[in-house]
Design an enzyme around this catalytic site. Sequence first.
Site, PDB file in Angstrom:
ATOM      1  CB  THR A 116     -27.964  -2.652   8.860  1.00 20.13           C
ATOM      2  OG1 THR A 116     -28.638  -3.694   8.133  1.00 20.13           O
ATOM      3  CG2 THR A 116     -27.945  -2.999  10.338  1.00 20.13           C
ATOM      4  CD  GLU A 117     -23.674  -0.923   4.430  1.00 18.93           C
ATOM      5  OE1 GLU A 117     -23.572  -0.466   3.277  1.00 18.93           O
ATOM      6  OE2 GLU A 117     -22.712  -0.996   5.219  1.00 18.93           O
ATOM      7  CG  LEU A 118     -30.983  -4.250   1.175  1.00 21.86           C
ATOM      8  CD1 LEU A 118     -31.279  -5.447   2.073  1.00 21.86           C
ATOM      9  CD2 LEU A 118     -32.262  -3.755   0.498  1.00 21.86           C
ATOM     10  CG  PHE A 119     -24.319  -5.611   1.269  1.00 21.00           C
ATOM     11  CD1 PHE A 119     -23.065  -6.110   0.948  1.00 21.00           C
ATOM     12  CD2 PHE A 119     -24.406  -4.325   1.783  1.00 21.00           C
ATOM     13  CE1 PHE A 119     -21.923  -5.352   1.144  1.00 21.00           C
ATOM     14  CE2 PHE A 119     -23.273  -3.560   1.983  1.00 21.00           C
ATOM     15  CZ  PHE A 119     -22.022  -4.074   1.662  1.00 21.00           C
ATOM     16  CE  LYS A 166     -25.379 -17.749  11.473  1.00 27.73           C
ATOM     17  NZ  LYS A 166     -26.387 -18.635  12.098  1.00 27.73           N
ATOM     18  CG  ASP A 183     -27.266 -11.400  12.187  1.00 20.33           C
ATOM     19  OD1 ASP A 183     -27.644 -10.923  13.266  1.00 20.33           O
ATOM     20  OD2 ASP A 183     -27.814 -12.364  11.645  1.00 20.33           O
TER      21      ASP A 183
END
Length: 439
Positions: A116-119, A166, A183
């Site tokens: 996935t993209e990374l934050f 969450k 997630d």
Amino acid sequence: MMPPKPAAEDVADEQPEPPDEDPDVAEADPTGRYLRYREIIGSGSSKTVYKAFDAVDGIEVAWGKVEINERIMGSSKELQRLRTEIQLLKSLQHKHILKLYASWVDTNRRTVNIVTELFTSGNLREYRTKHKKVDMKAMRRWAKQILTGLEYLHSQKPPIIHRDLKCDNIFINGNHGKVKIGDFGLAMVMQQRKTRSIQGTIEFMAPELFGENYNELVDIYSFGMCMLEMVTCECPYSECKGFIQIYKKITEGVKPAALSKVKDAEVRGFIESCLASVSDRLPASELLKSPFLQSDDANHRSSNSVQEPVKFPENNFTKDEPIFVSLAPNNGTVNGKEQSFILVLQKSDFLLEGNMSTTNPVMLFLRFPGPDGKFKNVQFPFDMEKDTSLSVSTEMVEQLELPEWNNPVLAELIDAFLLHILPSWKPCVKVGKMLPSSS
């Protein structure tokens, strides 16, 4: 011209060896495009997230590895269903859903691999822990983005429920405040309107998750717990010791102690509407219309516009029935001052009355039909600075063991009373038509 971007296969029995020239690279995806580093950036009970690199676009990404349980591994039907669900998650395109670049099942290592993209600012829990002083205006913006993402997920056909929402699974870009839901290790496509498996993080789980059936509204309950954590910087049920104590409180309908720390009545009312029983819980599309999220000024209240309160589901018995209003003589006193009239409001068989005084707290008297068919009376104080109509009505329904549909009726009567004595009062629920009583 750029070469076509390779796509990872959905299933891979063997993984390519990492490039010899880079000892930091642990493995590559089946196409060789994505390289996983050894650096761990997150982990859970069955998932580990690593920093990775997209060799084609030259950007850093996140590579999650989710363990597959024995039940799925031992069934070709379950494995095929898992691959189908992964394909669907890959098709999701929304500005508030974490982008999924590639995913595949590694049957040898019994893992699902998700790129996935990374934050870089991390998840919302980490961000909120780092930045203690956050204005409610910023938190409202986060809430709207999260709900917009949930609205998109729940509008899919069939709906997609996250089941493990969450603050750890909500990611933020600290440079411009954009948040995304991520997630999806426990996300599930609802093949039927009801489902029966229980998974998730217990502190954020809706009560119905422990029963036979549930639907996408479990995500709204979890969102309410996320809001509570954002506002208080405290994990729900942190006062409890262990899984069993938390489970007992949730199944008995006891809210987290942190809720009492939310002093702003409007904020608390919004959170409580998310934590309402499933029959009264609003979907994301309705919550996005709430006055709390529509307000943009520093005090999250607008004096220049009139906002429609959140619509609350009602029982057919009281649906569309007006509230009849009257004044009755009263020779009593409040704080030494004579009160010549009391305000009486009646909706169906429910009657609420109280003195025409803005003295805090307001003393209210309620007459209502009990479960045995007999009318009962109760007197209670209402703190206009701390209480909300919904918090009080919810407590009364629980303590007096009333049917759940009584909740919005009682909340509406309380809000209607307060609007009469305090025109600036912000109701939690929709207040219907009010008519003068003939009696």
